[in-house]
Design an enzyme around this catalytic site. Structure first.
Site, mmCIF file in Angstrom:
data_model
loop_
_atom_site.group_PDB
_atom_site.id
_atom_site.type_symbol
_atom_site.label_atom_id
_atom_site.label_comp_id
_atom_site.label_asym_id
_atom_site.label_seq_id
_atom_site.Cartn_x
_atom_site.Cartn_y
_atom_site.Cartn_z
ATOM 1 N N TYR A 55 0.828 -1.198 0.000
ATOM 2 C CA TYR A 55 0.000 0.000 0.000
ATOM 3 C C TYR A 55 0.867 1.254 0.000
ATOM 4 O O TYR A 55 0.640 2.184 -0.796
ATOM 5 C CB TYR A 55 -0.913 -0.020 1.225
ATOM 6 C CG TYR A 55 -1.928 1.097 1.287
ATOM 7 C CD1 TYR A 55 -3.046 1.083 0.469
ATOM 8 C CD2 TYR A 55 -1.785 2.149 2.192
ATOM 9 C CE1 TYR A 55 -4.001 2.098 0.529
ATOM 10 C CE2 TYR A 55 -2.729 3.155 2.271
ATOM 11 C CZ TYR A 55 -3.831 3.132 1.438
ATOM 12 O OH TYR A 55 -4.770 4.141 1.502
ATOM 13 N N LYS A 62 0.995 4.007 -3.007
ATOM 14 C CA LYS A 62 0.588 5.394 -2.794
ATOM 15 C C LYS A 62 1.748 6.363 -3.035
ATOM 16 O O LYS A 62 1.554 7.467 -3.555
ATOM 17 C CB LYS A 62 0.021 5.575 -1.384
ATOM 18 C CG LYS A 62 -1.275 4.808 -1.148
ATOM 19 C CD LYS A 62 -2.374 5.207 -2.128
ATOM 20 C CE LYS A 62 -3.698 4.544 -1.812
ATOM 21 N NZ LYS A 62 -4.772 4.935 -2.745
#
Length: 285
Positions: free
Chosen positions: A185, A189
Site C-alpha cells: 500500500y 501510494k
C-alpha cells in the site's frame, strides 16, 4: 452541510489581480461543475460515494465505476437522487481493457469527460517478510495500475478536449511509512504521488490538470475492521493514530469532498502536480 453551503460566497470578487478568473466568472461559478461530466472509480466506497454525491450536487453528470454492477448501481442511485444524469459501469480497474471500455462507454453516453476521480483502492496488513507475491500483485494492480489505467484512458479524451481535471487518491502512506504491514500500500501510494506529478507535467500544455489528495485515517468500514483485527491492540492503535493527528480526531468520509471539488473546479485552474494533504495536520509534524 450541503455542497452549496461549503462554497457559499458572501459576495462576488471585485478585483481581478494577476489575471485571476474570479472577477470574470463570479465566485459561485468558479466552484460550479454544471455542464461537466465526471467519472469516479470505487464509486460505492465510503469516500467514493461521498465524492459521487458531492459532484452531483455541484452540477456534474457522473459515471459511477465499481467492481460489480450492484456496487456501481448503488452509487448511481445517489446521483439520480440529486437529479443529475448517471451511468453505472462495472470494471476491474486493474484490467486495462475494462478500464478503457468504461471510459469509452462514458464518452459514448455523455460526449466528454471533464473530471476523473480515482478513489478505488485497498490495503492489507501483512508483515513484509511474509508478504505473498499474489497479494503484492493484487494491491499494486488495484491501487497503482488501476489509477494509471484510468488516467491514461481518460487522458486521451481530455487531451482531445483541450481541458480536464484528474484527482488521484493517495494517502499519508504515500509520504510517510506506517509500519503496520502495509508495504504494498505504501509503495503504491508513494508511486501515485509521483505519477501524479509526472502526468501533470506531461499534460500541462494540453489543459489537463492532475492532482492528488492524501487523506489521513478516515472512519471507513475498512478502518473499523482494522481496529477489530485481533492482531492489533485496538486502544493502543487508536491512541497512536490520534497522537499523530494534531487536530486529535479521525476524518469523516465527507470531509474529503470539499478538497476534491476544489481540485475539480475552475477555482483550482492554476493548481496542477500538487498532492494535497487532507490529514488534520499529520504531515505537518
Amino acid at each position: 452541510m450541503g455542497i452549496a453551503d461549503l462554497f457559499s460566497p458572501h459576495e462576488a470578487a471585485q478585483t481581478n489581480p494577476a489575471g485571476s478568473r474570479t472577477a470574470a466568472m463570479g465566485i459561485a461559478d468558479l466552484f460550479s461543475l454544471h455542464g461537466r461530466v465526471a467519472l469516479v472509480t470505487g464509486a460505492a466506497g465510503a469516500m467514493g460515494s461521498q465524492v459521487v454525491t458531492g459532484l452531483a450536487e455541484s452540477g456534474a453528470d457522473v459515471a459511477c465505476v465499481d467492481l460489480t454492477e450492484e456496487l456501481a448501481s448503488r452509487a448511481a442511485k445517489r446521483v439520480q437522487e440529486c437529479g443529475r444524469r448517471v451511468i453505472a459501469l462495472r470494471a476491474d480497474v486493474s484490467a486495462t481493457a475494462e478500464a478503457e471500455a468504461a471510459v469509452h462507454r462514458t464518452v459514448e453516453t455523455f460526449g466528454r469527460i471533464d473530471v476523473l476521480v480515482n478513489t478505488a483502492g485497498f490495503s492489507s496488513h501483512i508483515p513484509a517478510e511474509d508478504f505473498p507475491d499474489e497479494q503484492w500483485d493484487l494491491e499494486i494492480g488495484v491501487n497503482l495500475k488501476g489509477t494509471f489505467n484510468f488516467c491514461r484512458a481518460v487522458g486521451w479524451q481530455m487531451i482531445k478536449q483541450g481541458r480536464g481535471s484528474i484527482i488521484n487518491f493517495s494517502s499519508i502512506a504515500g509520504a510517510v511509512a506506517l509500519g503496520r504491514g502495509q508495504a504494498a500500500y505504501c509503495a503504491a501510494k508513494g508511486a501515485i504521488n509521483n505519477l501524479t506529478r509526472e502526468l501533470a507535467l506531461e499534460w500541462a500544455t494540453h489543459g489537463v490538470r492532475v492532482n492528488a489528495v492524501m487523506p489521513c485515517q478516515i472512519l471507513t468500514p475498512g478502518l473499523m475492521s482494522m481496529l477489530d483485527d485481533p492482531q492489533f491492540d485496538r486502544d493502543k492503535l487508536m491512541a497512536t493514530w490520534l497522537d499523530n493527528i494534531p487536530i486529535r480526531r479521525f476524518g469523516q468520509p465527507d470531509e474529503i469532498v470539499g478538497p476534491v471539488l476544489f481540485l475539480a473546479s475552475d477555482a483550482a485552474s492554476l493548481v496542477t502536480g500538487h498532492c494535497l494533504a487532507v490529514d488534520g495536520g499529520y504531515l505537518a509534524r
